[in-house]
Design a protein around this motif. Structure first.
Motif, PDB file in Angstrom:
ATOM      1  N   GLU A   1       0.828  -1.112  -0.102  1.00 56.82           N
ATOM      2  CA  GLU A   1      -0.051   0.040  -0.004  1.00 56.82           C
ATOM      3  C   GLU A   1       0.871   1.389  -0.073  1.00 56.82           C
ATOM      4  N   LYS A   2       2.076   1.123   0.775  1.00 51.90           N
ATOM      5  CA  LYS A   2       2.938   2.365   0.777  1.00 51.90           C
ATOM      6  C   LYS A   2       4.135   2.120   0.474  1.00 51.90           C
TER       7      LYS A   2
ATOM      8  N   ASN B   1       9.620   1.220   1.498  1.00 58.09           N
ATOM      9  CA  ASN B   1       8.176   1.591   2.019  1.00 58.09           C
ATOM     10  C   ASN B   1       8.223   3.073   2.342  1.00 58.09           C
TER      11      ASN B   1
ATOM     12  N   ALA C   1       5.219   4.290   4.426  1.00 59.57           N
ATOM     13  CA  ALA C   1       4.174   4.456   5.236  1.00 59.57           C
ATOM     14  C   ALA C   1       4.249   5.638   6.047  1.00 59.57           C
TER      15      ALA C   1
END
Length: 314
Positions: free
Chosen positions: A51-52, A312, A314
């Protein structure tokens, strides 16, 4: 280091401790719709792991001699999206992948189309090799459909002595245009790789991003793009982030390795965190993946986990 040594059936050596760790992570009955627990905690689920961050792949030559199921289980456990460039011309190895690949939520990101860096007797620069170039890319497309991959690494091979570069470029454009309808029909993209000529591949034809951009624009097919190898581009010209931003619509895939030495990000001169962030911030303009392709100095499992963290945001 010969970065294409997998074509000869060799790879980076895996330590016995890594093989033991991989065996403990094997998931022979993996259901890609469910989370699979492991000895170090719950596995990252397919719905949450990217997702990130960048979609992350790994070239098969980095993974040593671990059994295929154990390797795919390890990549799953560490939150990778895919793997690539195993030797599909080895029928036994291809059959192994076809038997086990659907047990894991991973994608084969790309296979090698016309054999390797020098494209032996099947390069796009020489009209006399055109028929064999088309044949090899057709065979590779068939393999790609079996495996479920949508990209074929395509190599220009070395420059031809006695022929102007402009003529060789025109020949390459014509060869890629000839296979473009086949690629489009099968939903496969040829990703033409830029390599350095200073350190690793003296004599290779396509070594500057600007020439790669010209090639892609002249072919004019959405199914012919560039493989932007960050290691090679850094050696030849640098200016990585601007080159990526200016050419992202031409780029289908990235390869990763630091300079000098082609080891993991953080061992050399490239600020990979900034490069990764620049790619990530391009958002929907790039929906492909970036693949590790280097000789890790750290233990393999540690390195893979570190790279997942580094990509990543996030």
């Amino acid at each position: 280091m010969n970065r294409r040594s997998f074509l000869a059936g060799t790879g980076f050596a895996a330590t016995s401790s890594l093989a033991t760790a991989a065996e403990s992570l094997a998931l022979p009955n993996y259901n890609p719709r469910e989370s699979a627990p492991g000895p170090n905690g719950p596995a990252i689920t397919p719905d949450s792991k990217h997702e990130k961050g960048l979609r992350l792949s790994i070239t098969w030559s980095m993974l040593g001699q671990m059994p295929v199921p154990d390797t795919l289980a390890l990549l799953t456990r560490l939150g990778f999206h895919g793997y690539e460039m195993f030797d599909w011309r080895d029928p036994k190895l291809l059959d192994t992948f076809l038997q086990v690949k659907d047990k894991y939520p991973l994608t084969c990101e790309c296979l090698v189309g016309n054999k390797g860096v020098i494209a032996p007797r099947c390069g796009p620069l020489n009209p006399r090799e055109r028929e064999e170039f088309v044949r090899q890319m057709s065979l590779a497309t068939e393999a790609a459909r079996k495996v479920g991959t949508a990209q074929l690494v395509t190599l220009t091979g070395n420059e031809l002595g006695g022929m102007p570069r402009s003529e060789q470029m025109t020949n390459a454009v014509a060869a890629l245009r000839e296979i473009a309808p086949m690629l489009e029909k099968n939903g496969v993209t040829a990703i033409v790789e830029i390599l350095n000529t200073y350190v690793d591949h003296s004599g290779y034809f396509l070594y500057y991003v600007r020439d790669g951009a010209e090639l892609i624009d002249r072919v004019g097919s959405p199914n012919v793009k560039l493989l932007f190898d960050i290691y090679h581009v850094q050696i030849m010209e640098g200016n990585l982030i601007e080159n990526i931003r200016n050419n992202i619509d031409r780029i289908g895939h990235f390869h990763i390795g630091d300079v000098p030495g082609r080891h993991e990000p953080g061992t050399g001169e490239i600020n990979y965190r900034n490069v990764f962030k620049a790619i990530y911030e391009l958002g929907d303009r790039f929906q492909g993946s970036a693949a590790l392709e280097y000789g890790p100095l750290a233990p393999l499992e540690q390195d893979l986990a570190d790279m997942r963290k580094m990509t990543n945001f996030a």
